[in-house]
Structures are given as C-alpha cells and as structure tokens.
Design an enzyme around this catalytic site. Structure first.
Site, short mmCIF file in Angstrom:
data_model
loop_
_atom_site.label_atom_id
_atom_site.label_comp_id
_atom_site.label_asym_id
_atom_site.label_seq_id
_atom_site.Cartn_x
_atom_site.Cartn_y
_atom_site.Cartn_z
N GLU A 301 0.78 -1.15 0.10
CA GLU A 301 0.00 -0.01 0.00
C GLU A 301 0.73 1.19 -0.11
O GLU A 301 0.65 2.14 -0.57
CB GLU A 301 -0.86 -0.11 1.32
N HIS A 304 1.99 2.14 -3.54
CA HIS A 304 1.31 2.61 -4.23
C HIS A 304 1.36 4.14 -4.35
O HIS A 304 0.80 4.93 -5.32
CB HIS A 304 -0.02 2.06 -3.98
N1 B3K Z 1 -6.15 -1.23 -4.47
C1 B3K Z 1 -6.83 -2.00 -3.80
C2 B3K Z 1 -7.59 -2.84 -4.09
C3 B3K Z 1 -9.12 -2.47 -4.38
C4 B3K Z 1 -10.19 -3.69 -4.66
C5 B3K Z 1 -11.48 -3.01 -5.16
N2 B3K Z 1 -12.41 -4.09 -5.11
C6 B3K Z 1 -5.77 -2.67 -2.84
C7 B3K Z 1 -4.48 -2.98 -3.53
O1 B3K Z 1 -4.28 -3.59 -4.51
O2 B3K Z 1 -3.51 -2.45 -3.14
ZN ZN Z 2 -2.72 -2.82 -4.95
#
Ligand code: B3K
Ligand code: ZN
Length: 873
Positions: A301, A304
């Site tokens: 996370e 990201h």
């Molecule tokens: N981006 C989110 C996942 C969202 C899912 C939506 N149904 C977590 C991740 O991949 O980091």
């Molecule tokens: Zn992700």
C-alpha cells in the site's frame, strides 16, 4: 442493489472525460442516521463539444443541485438511479449538490459505511459515487478539500487525505476538522475515517532530510498490536528510496485498522485503510505468516503512493499498471527483507496453483482485460500476480536499464492517468528495444506452454535446446500469437557444477546462466564448447509465467534437486518428483515409494542448511494443484494418495523427523525474523509428517507444544495437527481451550473457524453449517466468512466436493444470502464453482445445478451474475 442487466464495458470504447474537475470541496455531516454530504465541484469543459454533463451516483438521496449558485429546478436535469445529467452547462462552472446517505445500513462496504463504532470509506473502484454525484473515473484528477463534522465524544478522531488545516469546536458537542490534499487525485483514492481511535506515532526522515510523521490508528484495545506494522512501514519507505529513488511526498502518513473490510487494504492518498487482519499482530495472536503478510501489505500500500497514486490508471482496464507493478515491487521488497529464493518459491506456488487455474477457467482474461461487466470482479490473480510477472520479465530483459526506465516513467507521467502501453514505452525508450511482441503478455489470456527437449552432440561438443511454445486459444480470443518468453538456462556437469555457457554465434563472455529469448513458435538454441552431456536447468528463477515441459528422468530430478545453484529449480525439481509419485499412487494405490526418493527427503531434512528452503523442498503439491494435473479431478483419490505418501515418508523417517523436532525446538523469545521463522517452519512441517504415525509419543509432543503457548505459530501448528488428524478427545479439549482464551478477539477466532472448516472429512459440511450459528460468527464481516466458508471451499476438497452435493448447496445458499448484503464477497465465493466442468459427471451436474439456481434468483447482483453467467456459458 446494482442493476444486473448492465451491459459490458469495452476498452475499445474509451473516451476521454467530457468535463474535468479542478477542485472539490466536500462537507460531511456525520450522523447515526441522516448523514449529509455537500459537494462543491469546480468543473471545466474538456475540449470542443456540446456534450451534457454526466455524473455518477448510487443510492443517493439528492436534496439539492445548483450551478454557479443558482438552485436547479427538477426540470433542469435528468436523474436516474445511477446518473445525473445536465445539458447546456457553461464552459467553466461550479456545481453544488447536497445528498443524504445511509452509511449505517451500508453492508456492501463500498462508499461510506459503519464498521462497529467507526465511519470509514472504501472507494476503489467505484465506491465514491455512493458518497456524492461525481465523474467517478480514474482519469479525472482533482484537488480535494474535506470538512468532517461529527459528535466530539463518539468521534474524536476525524481523518481524511492530506494535511489537517483547521479544527473548530461547534455547539451541541460537535466538532469539525478540515483536511486538504495538495496532490490531484482520482476519486477512488478519497478516504474518510471518524471514530474513537488510539494512536501509535513515529517519525521518518526522508532521503532529502524531510521529517514525516507516521501514525497508525486502531481501536484502543488493539494499539498494542501495531508495532510490527510501524516497523514494516519504515522499512518500506527506506527501501523505496534506495531501490526506486522514490521519496514520500506529504508531511504525514496515516494508516487505520478497521474490522469490516472487503479486501486486504487500500492505498488512499496519505490515509491507508487496512483490514485489521493485515495490520495487527502480537506474538501470542499472530502467526509467522500473519507477520509476513503484514510486512508485505504495508509495503504494497505504501508503494502505491508512487505506483498508483502519483501516476494512476487512465481507466480500469489498466488496473495492472498499478497492481502488477506494485505487486512486483512488494515481492522484491519481501525478497530483500527475508530469503530471496524462498520468497520466489512462495510466489510461484501461488501463481501456479491459483492464477494458472484462473487462466484455464471460464473467468480467464488478459492482464489488461478487453471488457468487464463489474470491475470489482477483475481484481484477480491475473491482474495482480501475472501482472507482476509481466513487469518482472521486463526488469529481467532490461537488466540495469530497468531502474533508468522506471525513473523515466515517474518523470514522464507524474500527476497523470496513463496506460500499460505508456509503461512499456518507457522500457522501450531507455533500452532502445522494440517490445511490440512482448506487449502480447498484456493482451493475450492463457498460460503459454513451453515444450523443451535437449540433444547432445559429443563430436562437435554442442548441446542443443529445442523449444516449442504453444498458447491454447481461449474462447473469445481471436488468435494466439507467439510471445517473447525470457528463458533463463544453466547446464550442470556430472558433478553438479555449473558449465560456462556460450550460445553459438554470440560474442558475449561465457556465463553460467544465460537468458535466451524465445520468440518463435519453434526455435533451436545451440550451446558450444560443451565437454560432456549436461543436465539442463531450465526457467531459472521462474523467468516467465509459463508451464514448462521437459522429459526429465527421476534420476535427473533428484540430481537437480540436490545440486542446482538456483533455489527455484531445486524446488521445481522436487515438486515434479513429488507430483510424479503422487500421480502414480493415484493410478496404483499399492505402489511404494522408491528408496532413492526417501533418501533424497532424508538428505534435505538433515543436510539442507537453509531451513526455509528445506521446508519448501519437502512440501508436497496441494490437492487442488494435483487436481489441475489430471484430466478429470478425482478428489478422493488425490486425498488418499497424498495421505498415503505422507504416511510412508513418516514411517520411513520417523526417527529423523523426531530428531528434527527436538533439535529445532527453542525457548528463545519470539521474534518474527527470518532465522526463527525458518526454524519454526521446518520444525512444524516435520511434526505434521510425524503426526501421520499417530503414536502416543507424537500426540504428547503435539499436546505439549500447544500447552507451552510459546507463540501463535506453534500453537496453531499443534492445534491444526490435532484437529486435522481427528485425535479425540484431545481435539475437542484443545478447541475448547482455544475458544475460551480468544472468544473476545474475533481475528484470532478466525483461526479457530478456519482449522475446523479444513478437516478433510465428509462430516465437515455439517460442522461448518453448525459453526455458522456460533456467537462469534457473523455474515456481515468478510473476515469471518472467509475464515469459515472460504477455508472450507478452498482448503477442503474432500468435504466441499462431497458426492451428495451438500458442500455445493452450502456455498450456493450462502452466495444467495450474501448477494444483496455484500455482492463483492458473494462473487468471490461463487468463483469456486466456476471450474465445474473439470469434475466427474455427478459432481459437475450438482455444481451446475447450484450455479443455475443462483443465476435464477430475481435480484441477482451484477457482481454475482457476471461470474455465474460466465461459468455457465
Ligand atoms: N487497490 C486496492 C484494491 C481495491 C479493490 C476494490 N475492489 C488494494 C490494493 O491492491 O492495494
Ligand atoms: Zn494494490
């Protein structure tokens, strides 16, 4: 409820947004009932056109709509249950809306919802439209300012993205806090949290010397379980600076743990929201695997922030742009924190057993899908894990240029919403290579098969590798063209030493591993200067996500397993060997294991210095993976064969196994560090094998390990051995004890549910049904559902595939119940019947019947209907 009749959305229909948003001002008035949201959007026409303004919304009770300060009459717009349309808007204008929403009854956990006493949000992919009217698509990036107003006593902490800019005390015991995020972002990265939260705070100095405040929030009773997440966060921040040159960009980074969450975690800008399962850990409550999961997901996370937030996706077909890349980054981070070989093996095992299965199922889709009905159904192993392999291959092909290419990517696209093609174009710009053929990895579904054979010419001193690639056409895909497949190869001499390799016609200095690039349907590669017949070591490091076929003899597999320098190849040879013997056992239950195999296992157990690698080498392929290797999955025969091989190993090596268990037992204080984790994993693996003998000694050993309560890893290992083996009355006694200890801690109770749902016996169906009425179980919490029913369908083929179809009925009844409560979770579960055609006539008919039963429910959600209809098609 979503409208199930919705049509598929196609990548080829992509159009840039008609209006852009520069600034958003949100005001939340949070109430136990009657929550209101005001939104003020600064909008601007994008290009020359007269298109109407179209905004997305779901389950909004609209109170007012105004443009440039003038309240609109109902005749000034068209409002449906999902769209607000306004014609003839100015080129630049301000839209103000006010809506009422009901977080307290939002069980889908999308948009703004209540989790116990918290308010929290989940907006990816399309949850923001459940908060306010908005162009809810990732290519609209805006600046957000968010004011949150709530009762002070119950919601002392009010959080949103960015930095806090003001706080006011209001009348009637309420207060208001305003947050401002200086970075433009798509609506899916919006977040809000309100509640009574405890705080763990730390600091991080970035590489340029900026001070960042780090805050982890949880319910007060769990704040003692946040330290490991904090340590992981700091390691991830440092790693991203060192390996990718990426520095954090805000003054504050916040992470919040919530109990009710559909997935693992969410990377909202500056305010990550986590499923408590992936954040909270204490030695007595969490296993080694939990700790490793926390480290990986906290890092994922955080990563990201650059790969996803600063540079985001143009549209949801590009999901792998952020997910594939970020998974690759978190895999490499974990490899650097622990054992590189073992991390690679774990990732490959996951890919081969689950993504390959998805690729061979009716849900197969390319890393960049062409169409979807419900985007939440495409957060898949293909987009994530295969997507990561596709980035890994580019890193392999580019070598040192990879870092220069990612630098270029961050420089060229910062602040933009882009495509996977844009990412590949950076790889091309830096390396000067044409990756046109490579791009097929994004557009073609299915797992390529690589058939390899070797031939040695003693007279010429040449070794030839003939390679044929094959990608079976998957319905819906027009043609399958050859891929560019990087194949890392080594050759071993008869002593197990690496031979220096030179490809015929190549100038380069000889290397012990050469990356050959397979580009044709059939191709031959010649190695020169080879003094005697080698054993080829193929696909080193699992250099491409393919199924490799090479006709190794048992002797050669044992040789590779013992000698190869590549950890993955050693493991893969062991897997192939285990698999051959297991499949043999399935067709001939009386076959006994070859002595050479037992000797090899003994050698790994006693002599392999890398204890974590040893555990991997000893692990038999899972029952579901074995099923994938059969024409028709024979659930019961697979289980019987696997049990009998484990029993034979245990009988032959009981002394060695017992010796390992006592040698590796330790009184050291628990630490989630690599050496300790490796030792525990080998010890508990040995113990579970030894348990096959079922002697009084081993039962006492297991019981004493449970009673010692040294750490959750050892407690769970002992509990699960006892329960799986059905040792009564011990099993009942330990389960009761565990329940007594942990009944007030739902996350720990999940382990208790999971272990009982995994007992490989037909009666487990009834046991699971009974556990669904246990006071600690609730359908409204996704973790509980996954722990009990998820474990049952995924880890327990014997019970789930019971011949009378009781397992399928249990699943279908649950899917129907969850369909309107939480469609995302329902759709995840129903996937487990999508491969119904792979089973015998009786079972496939029973599964199909349940799928049809689900398909016929009147208010079927878009999520469930897409999976069920694709499965039946
Ligand atoms: N981006 C989110 C996942 C969202 C899912 C939506 N149904 C977590 C991740 O991949 O980091
Ligand atoms: Zn992700």
């Amino acid at each position: 409820m979503k409208d199930a009749s919705s049509r598929a959305i196609h990548l080829s229909d992509y159009q840039p947004p008609a209006y852009l948003v520069d600034q958003v001002d949100l005001t939340f008035d949070l109430r136990n009932k009657g929550t209101k949201v005001k939104a003020r959007l600064e909008l601007r026409r994008n290009g020359e056109h007269n298109d109407p303004l179209l905004l997305d919304g779901e389950q909004l009770n609209t109170l007012s709509v105004a443009i440039d300060g003038n309240k609109l009459a109902e005749s000034d717009f068209i409002m449906t249950s999902t769209q607000l349309r306004i014609d003839n808007v100015p080129d630049v204008f301000i839209l103000e809306t006010e809506v009422e929403i009901a977080p307290e009854s939002n069980t889908a956990l999308e948009g703004l919802y209540r989790s116990n006493d918290l308010f929290c949000t989940q907006c990816e992919a399309e949850g923001f439209r459940r908060i306010t009217w908005y162009p809810d698509r990732p290519d609209v990036m805006a600046l957000f300012r968010t004011s949150i107003e709530a009762e002070r006593d119950m919601f002392p902490v009010l959080l949103s993205n960015g930095n806090p800019v003001s706080e006011e005390q209001l009348d009637n015991g309420r207060h208001r806090i305003t947050w401002e995020d200086p970075f433009p972002k798509p609506s899916y990265l919006f977040a809000l949290v309100a509640g009574n939260l405890a705080l763990l705070e730390d600091r991080f100095t970035t590489m340029s010397g900026r001070e960042v405040t780090l805050r982890i929030y949880s319910e007060p009773e769990n704040i003692d379980k946040c330290d490991y997440a904090m340590e992981s966060l700091k390691k991830a921040m440092r790693w991203d600076e060192e390996v990718y040159g990426r520095e954090y960009d805000l003054d504050i980074f916040m992470v919040v743990a919530v109990n009710d969450f559909n997935m693992g975690a969410m990377e909202n800008k500056g305010l990550n929201i986590f499923n408590a399962k992936l954040l909270l850990a204490r030695p007595d409550t969490a296993t080694d695997m939990d700790y490793q999961g926390i480290e990986a997901v906290v890092a994922h996370e955080y990563f990201h922030n650059w790969t996803g937030n600063r540079i985001t996706c143009r549209d949801w077909f590009q999901l792998s742009l952020k997910e594939g890349l970020t998974v690759f980054r978190d895999q490499e981070f974990s490899a650097d924190m622990g054992s590189r070989d073992v991390k690679r093996i774990e990732d490959v095992r996951m890919l081969r057993s689950h993504q390959f299965a998805e690729d061979a199922s009716p849900m197969a889709h390319p890393v960049r899908p062409d169409s979807y009905i419900e985007i939440n159904n495409f957060y898949t192993l293909t987009v994530y894990e295969k997507g990561a392999e596709v980035v890994r291959m580019q890193a392999l092909l580019l070598g040192d240029d990879y870092r220069r290419a990612t630098d270029l990517y961050f420089e060229r696209y910062d602040g933009q919403a882009v495509t996977t093609d844009d990412f590949v174009s950076c790889m091309e710009s830096v390396s000067g290579r044409d990756l046109g053929q490579f791009r097929r990895w994004y557009s073609q579904a299915g797992t390529p098969q690589l058939h390899v054979s070797g031939e040695y010419d003693a007279d010429k001193g040449k070794y030839s590798l003939k390679v044929r690639q094959e990608l079976l056409t998957i319905s819906g895909q027009k043609e399958s063209l050859p891929m560019l497949i990087p194949l890392a190869v080594g050759l071993l001499d008869s002593e197990g030493n690496e031979m220096p390799l030179r490809l015929e016609g190549a100038e380069a200095e000889p290397h012990t591993t050469i990356m050959i690039e397979v580009t044709e349907a059939q191709q031959e590669f010649l190695f020169t200067g080879i003094s005697h017949e080698p054993v080829p070591s193929l696909l080193r490091g699992f250099s491409a996500p393919v199924k490799l076929h090479f006709d190794y003899s048992q002797e050669q597999l044992l040789f590779l397993m013992a000698h190869d320098s590549d950890g993955f190849v050693r493991w893969d040879a062991a897997q192939t060997l285990h698999q051959q013997l297991l499949l043999e056992k399935i067709s001939n239950p009386d076959a006994t294991l070859p002595t050479a195999y037992i000797d090899a296992i003994r050698k790994v157990l006693l002599e392999c210095d890398d204890l974590a690698l040893a555990t991997e080498l000893l692990a038999l392929p899972s029952e579901s993976y074995l099923g994938d290797q059969m024409e028709i999955v024979d659930v019961d025969a697979i289980h019987a064969a696997r049990e009998s091989v484990r029993f034979e190993i245990a009988e032959a090596l009981d002394e060695e196994l017992a010796g390992k268990c006592s040698e590796l037992a330790s009184d050291d204080a628990y630490e989630p560090v690599h050496e300790q984790i490796a030792a525990r994993s080998l010890k508990n693996h040995a113990l579970s094998l030894l348990a096959m003998t079922g002697t009084d000694e081993v039962r006492e050993l297991v019981e004493s390990q449970y009673m010692a309560q040294q750490n959750m890893t050892d407690v769970m290992a002992a509990l699960s051995i006892t329960v799986q083996r059905g040792w009564q009355p011990l099993s009942r006694r330990l389960l009761e004890d565990f329940e007594r200890c942990w009944s007030d801690m739902p996350l720990v109770m999940d382990k208790w549910f999971g272990v009982q749902a995994s007992v490989p016996a037909t009666a487990t169906v009834e046991a699971v049904t009974a556990l669904m009425s246990h006071p600690a179980f609730t359908l409204t919490n996704p973790n509980r559902v996954r722990a009990l029913v998820g474990s049952f369908v995924m880890n327990n083929p014997v019970a789930f595939h019971r011949e009378d179809g009781a397992g399928y009925r249990l699943l279908a009844d649950l899917v129907i119940e969850l369909n309107d409560k939480n469609p995302q979770v329902a759709a995840r579960l129903v996937r487990h019947m999508s491969r119904w055609r792979r089973y015998d006539e009786i079972r496939s008919a029973l599964m199909k019947e349940q799928l049809e039963h689900i398909a016929a429910i009147p208010a079927i959600s878009r999520d469930v209907s897409e999976i069920v209809n694709r499965s039946l098609a």
